[in-house]
Each structure stands twice: as C-alpha cells, then as structure tokens.
Design a protein around this motif. Structure first.
Motif, short mmCIF file in Angstrom:
data_model
loop_
_atom_site.label_atom_id
_atom_site.label_comp_id
_atom_site.label_asym_id
_atom_site.label_seq_id
_atom_site.Cartn_x
_atom_site.Cartn_y
_atom_site.Cartn_z
N LEU A 269 0.82 -1.21 0.00
CA LEU A 269 0.00 0.00 0.00
C LEU A 269 0.86 1.27 0.00
O LEU A 269 0.34 2.38 -0.02
CB LEU A 269 -0.92 0.02 1.23
CG LEU A 269 -2.00 -1.05 1.25
CD1 LEU A 269 -2.70 -1.07 2.60
CD2 LEU A 269 -3.02 -0.80 0.16
N GLY A 270 2.18 1.08 0.03
CA GLY A 270 3.06 2.24 0.03
C GLY A 270 3.06 2.98 1.35
O GLY A 270 3.32 4.17 1.41
N LEU A 271 2.78 2.27 2.44
CA LEU A 271 2.79 2.91 3.76
C LEU A 271 4.14 2.75 4.43
O LEU A 271 4.51 3.55 5.29
CB LEU A 271 1.69 2.31 4.64
CG LEU A 271 0.26 2.49 4.13
CD1 LEU A 271 -0.72 1.71 4.98
CD2 LEU A 271 -0.11 3.95 4.10
N VAL B 13 6.41 1.48 -6.12
CA VAL B 13 5.60 1.80 -4.95
C VAL B 13 6.52 2.11 -3.77
O VAL B 13 7.33 1.28 -3.37
CB VAL B 13 4.69 0.61 -4.57
CG1 VAL B 13 4.02 0.86 -3.22
CG2 VAL B 13 3.65 0.39 -5.64
N PRO C 220 6.69 4.95 -0.01
CA PRO C 220 5.88 5.89 0.76
C PRO C 220 5.76 7.25 0.07
O PRO C 220 4.83 8.00 0.34
CB PRO C 220 6.63 6.00 2.09
CG PRO C 220 7.32 4.69 2.22
CD PRO C 220 7.73 4.31 0.83
N ASN D 72 0.10 10.59 -5.52
CA ASN D 72 -1.28 10.25 -5.17
C ASN D 72 -2.03 9.57 -6.30
O ASN D 72 -2.88 8.71 -6.06
CB ASN D 72 -2.04 11.51 -4.75
CG ASN D 72 -1.70 11.92 -3.33
OD1 ASN D 72 -1.13 11.13 -2.57
ND2 ASN D 72 -2.01 13.14 -2.96
N ARG E 260 -1.33 6.03 -6.01
CA ARG E 260 -2.02 5.52 -4.83
C ARG E 260 -3.49 5.24 -5.12
O ARG E 260 -4.09 4.32 -4.58
CB ARG E 260 -1.96 6.56 -3.71
CG ARG E 260 -1.06 6.17 -2.57
CD ARG E 260 -1.01 7.28 -1.53
NE ARG E 260 0.36 7.52 -1.11
CZ ARG E 260 1.02 6.71 -0.29
NH1 ARG E 260 0.44 5.66 0.20
NH2 ARG E 260 2.27 6.95 0.03
N GLN F 110 -6.75 0.34 -3.56
CA GLN F 110 -7.50 0.71 -2.37
C GLN F 110 -7.57 -0.50 -1.43
O GLN F 110 -7.26 -1.62 -1.83
CB GLN F 110 -8.90 1.18 -2.76
CG GLN F 110 -8.89 2.48 -3.54
CD GLN F 110 -8.45 3.66 -2.68
OE1 GLN F 110 -9.04 3.95 -1.67
NE2 GLN F 110 -7.37 4.32 -3.09
N LEU G 23 -7.10 12.06 -3.16
CA LEU G 23 -5.95 11.56 -3.90
C LEU G 23 -5.95 12.09 -5.33
O LEU G 23 -4.95 11.99 -6.04
CB LEU G 23 -5.97 10.02 -3.94
CG LEU G 23 -5.72 9.30 -2.62
CD1 LEU G 23 -5.90 7.80 -2.80
CD2 LEU G 23 -4.31 9.59 -2.11
#
Lengths: 526, 314
Positions: free
Chosen positions: A325-327, A342, A344, A348, A351, A355, A381
């Motif tokens: 999720l790129g967190l 991908v 952090p 957007n 991103r 989902q 986003l």
C-alpha cells in the motif's frame, strides 16, 4: 441425572429481552456445543450460569447444577462454586491474564482462594496443572509473566486456572476464535482430552459449525435468544430441521459464483521484497539485531485475478500489505504497481489505483463523519475533486447494495456487515484496478460473510477488479481466489492455483494448515 | 532490573545536562543587567563594569557556563549578587522548609486520595461515589491559597490551634516545626488529593473493565478480592505518574502558599531572586528544582518497573 439442567431461562438487560425460554441439559462428561451468530445470546447463557451477568440483567427460570439452582444462589455462595465446581474460559487470551502477576501465582490463586491448599502446595499443584495443559516446567517456569507467552500459550494458562480444582463443568466461550488454526486445533484437542480424562463436562460456545461438528456430542443452535434446534451432533448434521440451521450450514460452506478471467497483464509485481525490524538491543553499544518480517518475497498479480495470501499471525502478511500500500518502505527489493515503483513517497495518482478494506468494520471509520464524507474521502488523492462527487458516492453505495439515502447517516447507525459494505464502497469510489482485502470478512458472522463474498465476486466480475485477499481463514480463501500464496515466517513457502494447493498441498506447512482447519462433516445434509 | 535502572540513569543525566544549558541560556537573554540594577540609575559606567567583573559577568558565554556547571558539581553555586553570601547557604536554609513541606503535603494527599478513590470506585454510581466526585470537583476547582486563608481563619484565628504563619526553625523542636507546616501542607494537599483521588477512581474503574478481572471472578474471587488482588496493582501505573508530577509541583510551586504563611522557602527565594535580578540565585534554584524533578522521575520509573514486569526487560 443431568449435570446441568436449564429450564425456561429468560433474561433481559435493562428491559430488553435477550434470552427467551431456554431449555437444555448437559450430561456429565459430554461436550455440549452452543452455536449461533453474534447477538444470539450464547455468551449471556454462559454468564447466567456463572452468575456473572452484567448490571441491569434480570434472569428468571432455573439452572440446576446437581440440585443447586445457580440462578437463585446468593452471590457469596456462587463465589464458592465458581472456579470450584463450574469454571469458565473466554475468547481473548491476550487480555485474560493479569499482566503484573506470574502465571504460577495466577493458577495457584484458584486453589488458594477456595481454601484448598496453602500457597506452597498450591504452587506445586499449579506446576502439575501447567504440565497437564502442555506447558512444561523447562520452558514455562512458574515465574513467567503473561507477556512472555503467545496467545495459544496464554489460553493454556487460562485453562490450567479453570481446571485447577477439577470442576464438573467447564464453559468455554469462543476459546479458539482469536487463535491461529494450528493453535486452535491444539487447544481443541486439549479440551477434548480434559473431558475424556478428567470426566468434566464442557459447554463449547462458538460461531463456527465446523468446530462444533468436530468435537461436540450434543449441539444447540441459537438464534436471537432462542434455541431453534437441538440434538446429538450426528443427528443435527445428518438431518437439519430448522431453516436457520440450514441457512447457517449453507453460509459456512458458501462458495460465491464467479467467472475467473485473469488476463496476462500484470498489475502488481513484488520482486525480492525484504523488510526488517530492529529487535531490542542485546548489548548497550552494539547494533540491535534485525528481524526479517518479510524475507525475499516475489509474486505477480494479474489483471482480473483474485490472489489469496494465507498465513498465521506473525508470518509477515501485514508488513507485506503495508509495503504494497506504500505505507512502509522496503529494505531491499521492489514493488511495482502498473510498472511504477511503490514507495511511501509515491504520487497520489498512483495511490488511487490501489484501495484497501480492513478487518475491523468498527474501528476503520471516523465516527464523527457522515457516510457521504467517509466514502468520498479517497477523492483527496485526485488532483481535483470531481464535480459529480455526490452522484459517484451514490453510485458506489448502490453497487454495494446500500441506498443512496444512507449518505446522510453516521456510521454507528449501521451493523457490522453494512459497515463492511460501506468500506468496500469507499474502496470502489476511485474505480481502482486493485483492492487489497486485509482479513476483510474475518470479523463477520457466517451469513453476513457469505453475502459479502457474493458481493465481492459480483464486483470483481462486473468491474474487472483484481483482489489481493489476505486471510488466515483457509475456507474463505478457497471460496474466492484463483491462485494462492502460503506465507510462513516471512517467506512464501507455496504458491499455485487455489484448487491445486488445497487438494494437493506440496509443502509440509500447507499440509499442516489444512489438517488443522476444522471441517464440516462430508455426509452433512442441509 | 539493574540494566533498566542504569539505562534510565544515563538518559536522565543527559536530560540534566540539556536542562542546565537551557536554563543558562534563558537567564542570559533576560533583559536587565544585575550590576546596573544594584548600583542604581545614576551609576558611573566604570563602576558598573568593575562590579560586573567582580560578579563574574564578564567573559564569553561558554566559559561562564562551564564555570557555573563545574562550580555546582563541587557544591559551589556562586555568590548572591544582592545578599553577598554563597547561594548554597541561601538554598540550604530554605530547602529544609520547602522539602519537608512538599513531602508532608504529598503524604497527606496520598493518604487522603487512596482510600477516597478506592471507595468511590467500589461504590460506582451510588450516593457515596456521587458525593466524593462532587467534593473532589470542588477541591480541583478552588485554588489552594483560598483553602489556606480559610484554614487560617478557622484554625488559627477562631480556634487558635495553630499559628497563622511563620516558621520557628527546626532547632526549636521537631513537633513545633511540623505543627507550623501543618496548615500550609493541608492547603497544598487538598487540591492535589482531589486530583489524585479522581485519577485513582477512574484508573481502578478502567482496570475493573479488563478481561482479567472477569477471569478472576470466574475463578471464584469476590468483587472485593478481584479489586484488591488484581485491580489495585494495575491501577497504580497511571497513579504513580501523577504522584511524581505532584511532588515536583509541590516542591517548586508552593510560592503562593509560602507567601500566605510567611514561610521562607525556595519559592520565596526564587521570587525575590527574579525581582532583584539576582540571576545567579535564580539559575541555581531552578537547576536544583530540575535536579529534584529528574530524581523523582527516576524514582517513579523504578516504581513503574517494580509494578509492571513488562517494563523490566526494556
């Protein structure tokens, strides 16, 4: 003579009826299963027998334990019975033990409190009981603290406390729901052996029909405070009478209809992903050792494909999900979404292409926002919020089976299943290609779960969505995915077409997982 | 446990170092030159310069900082600009009032708060609980100097049990001194006790909702046994934090109460130091208070670890 005889048990809490005229009998030395979905009154039945009802509860009827009516016994005498003749264990082993007392003290306390042993003798017996539940002295000395044990080990300590005085009746309320399947299998085996060897009766409360079919002698099916069907386990599964029992059974083994049409275009590529965490320092001025949560994982997810990722807690599923999720950043390796990297810091717009739906339908929404704002939130986003945002929220709600009018409501006005639908609507609003479903149906009742699985299958067919379906529940993964990855200790140990992996598992760990999964009887008839 | 203690000790020494730099820097930037303040508006420039030299105000900031710190490490806090006596003497005379007063007030606050909080929690929702909550609400809201004046009117003026203020000195007898600290200690303790009792109550109620209390009840413990054997120790963790904070506050924050009761304590010393630009006194007293706060924090950390085994291995 029955050990426990419950007659016409009625219960209301602050005037709201919870249990309606329950009748059942538990024989000495048998396993009595109570099955039902949340809100059916299973736990309240147990708490009524224990005399531990919440404030505002009023019970009527009788519950005789060998002649003593548990419902009319005064509190002082109930304290003498609890832990002594009737004991109970609960769902959440992580919090069921006092964190500041040693496991030895906590097991010994049962004996001390009932005046059955001095502190020193009690500790000796506690040692025997811990051995009995599979916690040998060498690895689990009495002075261990709960935080030093895993969930399954803690549940064993809770069981040791409960059986310390060899009660005649043990009530287990969802004792394995919070545990991994292999741990669940071990705990169920332990409970079964205690029943056989110590001559205890066991009331096993669960939402899981498969668990009951494995271990119970008698079953009672509960719905909205009533027992709708009861009988021997064999009879019930051979010849279900009540429509609700049939419905539960069908939902438990529900496989949604869908068309598998994965294309050759890769959406998500994970290449040699590694993610480590620092562990506590061993020496003050030495670098702390690192724990490899995700260790060299590679896979590709294609357009339109439903890919399952299974594994037990701590295997690295969540860490991998966060990276996808790129967190969180990776230590090494690469994750590419539509060919773009991908991280952090990713834009957007990228991103927006992926989902996520999380497990907890209660914790994953801001309670102070209305549904319209909740569902529209991913719009931030986009470079510019679309002019027809209201119409798109309505469309998203419509596609998950909710009404556009629900937009003006707050999240607490919805049930768990409805909330999960709203979470899916939120994930759909940007029309992504990939949705990550992180244990998205694990907290739901089986009938709701079946509906959500149908919805997911329908959406993936209609909108040509891809899913990364992360779960510890193998039956669900089998029902909804085309291909599956089995993860253990940070690595993918097996992967392949879902049916192949389930029917012909290659890796020992996959076989172990499958063997531990409780199964409904093959000859069952709905 | 030893490892835990030594790691905490290292980190606290670093805080102390950081605090000394900040205190020194802040006092440096306060406007107003002590030398010209002492000599009056019409002083000659070279007289002021001579006095600055004498007071040790010349030289670079860094040298002065190190002179100050190394002096303190050897027990030399410098000489007060206004009183012309060693600061250590000033502090020593006053700390024997402020420290016993703080300890006394904290002891009272804890002795009152523990049973009151416990009773309120055990009687949740009943009349006793409502009464206690109302009383503590009042205790939190009313300022301590108002309590002080109230106590003086009742016990000193009307009943004549205590004197209205002043401190005879420890040489005059232990009990006499304790007696003269009693009214100020009560005035300081009442608001603190109210806060602590409320924290104690909510902390116990939080722990009573925990799953392990239900487990304990299922083992056959009575409600009371569940509280005393399982809830209390867990409930102590947030309570300890507040006790630590309260001690620091009581030690440094008694300025108003010291004034109401004419007690020559640290609070008054620091107040006088500020008004007279006696910066060396201000620096030293603040540093001493920081040291006290950090020591108390360290003790609270040790108490945490004693209560909670999960902290010991970190």
């Amino acid at each position: 003579m029955s050990l426990l005889s419950v007659k016409n048990l009625n219960l209301s809490i602050h005037g709201v009826p919870i249990l309606k005229g329950l009748d059942f009998e538990v024989q000495p030395g048998e396993v009595f299963g109570i099955v039902g979905e949340s809100g059916s009154g299973k736990s309240m039945t147990a708490l009524a027998a224990m005399g531990l009802l919440p404030e505002g509860a009023v019970a009527s009827g009788t519950a005789h334990l060998e002649g003593i009516d548990l419902l009319s016994t005064p509190e002082a005498q109930m304290c003498g019975l609890r832990g002594n003749r009737i004991a109970m264990i609960f769902q959440e082993p992580m919090t069921a033990l006092n964190p500041v007392k040693t496991i030895g003290d906590q097991v010994a306390e049962t004996l001390v409190i009932h005046g059955r042993a001095s502190k020193a003798e009690a500790l000796k017996i506690a040692r025997e009981k811990l051995d009995r539940v599979g916690l040998p002295a060498a690895r689990f000395p009495l002075d261990r603290y709960p935080h030093e044990l895993s969930g399954g080990q803690r549940q064993r300590v809770v069981i040791a406390q409960a059986i310390a005085l060899r009660p005649q009746l043990l009530i287990a309320d969802e004792p394995t729901t919070a545990l991994d399947v292999t741990t669940q299998a071990q705990i169920l085996k332990l409970l079964k052996s205690l029943v056989n060897e110590e001559g205890m009766a066991l009331i096993l409360i669960t939402h899981d029909l498969a668990v009951v079919s494995d271990i119970a002698d008698h079953v009672a099916v509960m719905k909205l405070g009533e027992i709708v069907e009861t009988g021997t386990t064999v009879d019930i599964f051979r010849n279900m009478q009540h429509p609700y029992t049939k419905q539960l059974f069908a939902a438990s083994s529900h496989v949604p209809e869908r068309v598998a049409d994965a294309k050759d275009a890769p959406i998500l590529e994970v290449v040699n992903a590694v993610r480590t965490y620092a562990m506590p320092r061993e020496k003050l001025f030495r670098k702390p050792p690192r724990f490899k949560a995700v260790n060299d994982v590679s896979f590709t997810l294609f357009q339109g494909e439903n890919l399952g990722l299974v594994g037990e807690s701590g295997c690295g599923k969540s860490t991998l999900t966060r990276a996808i999720l790129g967190l969180d950043a990776l230590d090494s390796g690469q994750i590419r979404l539509f060919g773009q990297s991908v991280t952090p810091a990713m834009p957007n717009t990228l991103r927006a292409g992926v989902q996520v739906v999380f497990q907890d339908p209660y914790g994953s929404f801001n309670p102070r926002w209305k549904v319209e704002r909740l569902v529209a939130e991913p719009f931030h986003l986009m470079v510019e919020k679309p002019a027809d945002s209201r119409a798109r929220v309505a469309e998203a709600l419509d596609s998950v089976g909710m009404k556009p009018a629900d937009m003006g409501k707050y999240i607490h006005e919805f049930s768990g299943g409805q909330r999960q639908r709203i979470a899916i609507a939120r994930a759909l609003i940007l029309r992504p290609d990939l949705i990550v479903l992180d244990e998205a149906v694990s907290a739901l009742d089986v009938s709701i779960r079946a509906q959500i699985l149908d919805l997911l299958a329908d959406l993936s067919d209609r909108l040509n969505l891809s899913y990364l379906f992360i779960s510890h529940d193998l039956s669900v993964v089998r029902a909804i995915t085309d291909r599956v990855l089995v993860m253990k200790a940070g690595q993918i140990v097996e992967s392949g077409d879902t049916e192949d992996v389930f029917t012909n598992p290659q890796h020992a760990y996959t076989r172990e997982l499958l063997a531990a999964t409780p199964r409904l009887p093959d000859n069952a008839v709905a | 446990m030893l490892r835990f203690a030594s790691i905490r000790l290292v980190s606290l020494s670093l805080s102390l170092l950081a605090a000394s730099i900040v205190i020194f820097a802040v006092v440096e930037v306060i406007p107003g030159d002590p030398a010209s303040y002492m000599l009056g508006m019409n002083a000659q420039e070279d007289t002021v310069a001579a006095l600055r030299e004498q007071l040790g105000l010349e030289g670079s900031i860094v040298t002065r900082y190190f002179t100050w710190v190394t002096g303190m490490l050897q027990g030399d806090f410098g000489t007060s600009y206004t009183y012309r006596v060693p600061v250590s003497e000033l502090i020593l005379a006053r700390i024997w009032i402020s420290l016993p007063l703080a300890v006394y007030a904290l002891a009272l606050s804890t002795i009152i708060a523990f049973p009151v909080g416990l009773i309120a929690a055990a009687q949740r929702g009943k009349a006793t609980d409502t009464g206690i909550m109302a009383a503590t609400q009042l205790g939190v809201a009313v300022p301590n100097f108002w309590f002080a004046m109230f106590l003086v009117v009742i016990f000193a003026i009307k009943l004549r049990w205590f004197s209205a203020g002043g401190f005879p000195g420890w040489d005059e007898g232990f009990w006499l001194s304790i007696k003269s600290l009693t009214l100020p200690a009560i005035a300081l303790a009442l608001p603190q006790a109210s806060i602590l009792a409320r924290i104690m109550r909510s902390s116990i109620l939080d722990t009573l909702d925990q799953d392990y209390i239900r487990t304990a009840r299922a083992k056959g413990l009575t409600r009371r046994q569940a509280i005393t054997r399982h809830a209390l120790r867990n409930a102590m963790i947030p309570v300890l934090t507040i006790i630590g904070m309260q001690f620091s506050f009581l030690l440094a924050g008694a300025i108003i109460i010291e004034n109401v009761f004419f007690l020559p304590g640290l609070g008054r010393l620091i107040f006088q130091g500020i008004t007279q630009r006696d910066l060396i006194v201000v620096e030293s007293v603040v540093m001493l208070l920081v040291f006290a706060v950090i020591t108390v924090t360290f003790l609270v950390d040790l108490a945490y670890a004693a209560v909670d085994p999960r902290l010991r291995r970190r």
